[in-house]
Design a protein around this motif. Sequence first.
Motif, mmCIF file in Angstrom:
data_model
loop_
_atom_site.group_PDB
_atom_site.id
_atom_site.type_symbol
_atom_site.label_atom_id
_atom_site.label_comp_id
_atom_site.label_asym_id
_atom_site.label_seq_id
_atom_site.Cartn_x
_atom_site.Cartn_y
_atom_site.Cartn_z
ATOM 1 N N ILE A 55 16.541 -17.318 -17.540
ATOM 2 C CA ILE A 55 16.152 -16.329 -16.532
ATOM 3 C C ILE A 55 16.870 -16.607 -15.220
ATOM 4 C CG2 ILE A 55 14.203 -15.447 -15.168
ATOM 5 C CD1 ILE A 55 12.412 -16.307 -17.570
ATOM 6 N N LYS A 56 17.345 -15.549 -14.580
ATOM 7 C CA LYS A 56 17.871 -15.677 -13.223
ATOM 8 C C LYS A 56 17.440 -14.461 -12.415
ATOM 9 C CE LYS A 56 22.468 -13.637 -14.047
ATOM 10 N NZ LYS A 56 23.931 -13.868 -13.927
ATOM 11 N N ALA A 57 17.365 -14.648 -11.103
ATOM 12 C CA ALA A 57 16.883 -13.586 -10.224
ATOM 13 C C ALA A 57 17.922 -13.156 -9.206
ATOM 14 C CB ALA A 57 15.615 -14.039 -9.497
ATOM 15 N N ILE A 58 19.042 -13.899 -9.111
ATOM 16 C CA ILE A 58 20.060 -13.643 -8.095
ATOM 17 C C ILE A 58 21.426 -13.658 -8.754
ATOM 18 C CG2 ILE A 58 21.080 -14.442 -5.918
ATOM 19 C CD1 ILE A 58 18.470 -15.986 -5.409
ATOM 20 N N ASP A 59 22.243 -12.653 -8.434
ATOM 21 C CA ASP A 59 23.596 -12.610 -8.974
ATOM 22 C C ASP A 59 24.543 -12.071 -7.902
ATOM 23 O OD1 ASP A 59 25.539 -12.996 -10.879
ATOM 24 O OD2 ASP A 59 25.158 -11.120 -11.940
ATOM 25 N N TRP A 60 25.722 -12.634 -7.843
ATOM 26 C CA TRP A 60 26.757 -12.221 -6.887
ATOM 27 C C TRP A 60 27.957 -11.733 -7.692
ATOM 28 C CZ3 TRP A 60 27.409 -11.161 -1.905
ATOM 29 C CH2 TRP A 60 28.684 -11.225 -1.328
ATOM 30 N N ARG A 61 28.259 -10.442 -7.579
ATOM 31 C CA ARG A 61 29.347 -9.865 -8.360
ATOM 32 C C ARG A 61 30.158 -8.904 -7.506
ATOM 33 N NH1 ARG A 61 25.079 -8.539 -11.917
ATOM 34 N NH2 ARG A 61 25.513 -6.317 -11.657
#
Length: 353
Positions: A11-17
């Motif tokens: 699980i992850k809640a933060i993404d930088w794309r």
Amino acid sequence: MRDRLLAAEKIKAIDWRDGALFLLDQRVLPKVQTWLRYDSAAAVAEAIRTMVVRGAPAIGIAAGYGVALAARERLAAGGQWRAGVAADIALLAAARPTAVNLFWALNRMRERLERLADDAGVIAALDAEAQLIHESDREANLTMAQLGVDLIRKRQGHPQVLLTHCNAGALATGGFGTALGVIRGAWLEGLVEQVYADETRPWLQGSRLTAWELAEDGIPVTVNADSAAAHIMRTKGVTWVIVGADRIAANGDVANKIGTYGLAVNAMHHDVRFMVVAPSSTLDMSLENGEDIVLEARDGAELVGEGAPVAAFNPVFDVTPADLIDVIVTEKGVVERPNAAKMSALMCRKRLH
């Protein structure tokens, strides 16, 4: 153990794309998994304020990316862009008052910006710094998980009953989780029989977020009303209460989600060990003790609903005195029975890994 933890990371809640920040909207979990895109510091500040993103480490990470977005926006506009970024940093800082990770991350981004003389390299440098904050938190999670599991194993080597409060998992951090990272690690090591998750009124982070995270990992979890915690300690054989933290003062006093203080009092009465798990960025050595921590209070309508005929007191955090805490776990190491001298010594250490 580290490889097993990495393999279990889901699980992850933060993404930088592609120069944009994406946040998993925690207001609608677990029924809906919605990712929201953010392209400005003002929008990130609003996401922090309105609880799209929550948990002290996650708030700090989001704010770091918010500064990177501010630089993009202000440079494109031209003029006195550094003054504009400074205003955006102030806006992000005002979003929530208690979690020190927010201010730590903003200060780190500000200092990185101040070292940059060439405007041409600003965007790349701030992007890299924000990503480093994110990755460092993830690595800290893994180290804390291993340290916390060792403590649980030392208490007794067979499966145990654990209790946690609010959400200190992957959703609240940049990776595996703080308190839930320890619980996840203990599960992988065969040290968890059952986890009780306080529902955490009024936003229900425990029942909506923590329980969902643990269930996703196949860890046996039971949700309980916050007021049932003492009864559970007395009747269910709980060995550890494990929680995160939003700010830790120089003497080891801990600010965390409202209800944590009461849990610590009950844990001491029932001979249940009390563990706080938080990265060193959560320690605020400028504050002598917990009395100096600014505690956020939110609109009473969150508690009783709009238009209720009664007033409502809705504090978000309380302070647990250091003398009620058995152990604080950070990526720098473990402090048992914390006090000012031990916390100062901890902060002089380098990371263990």
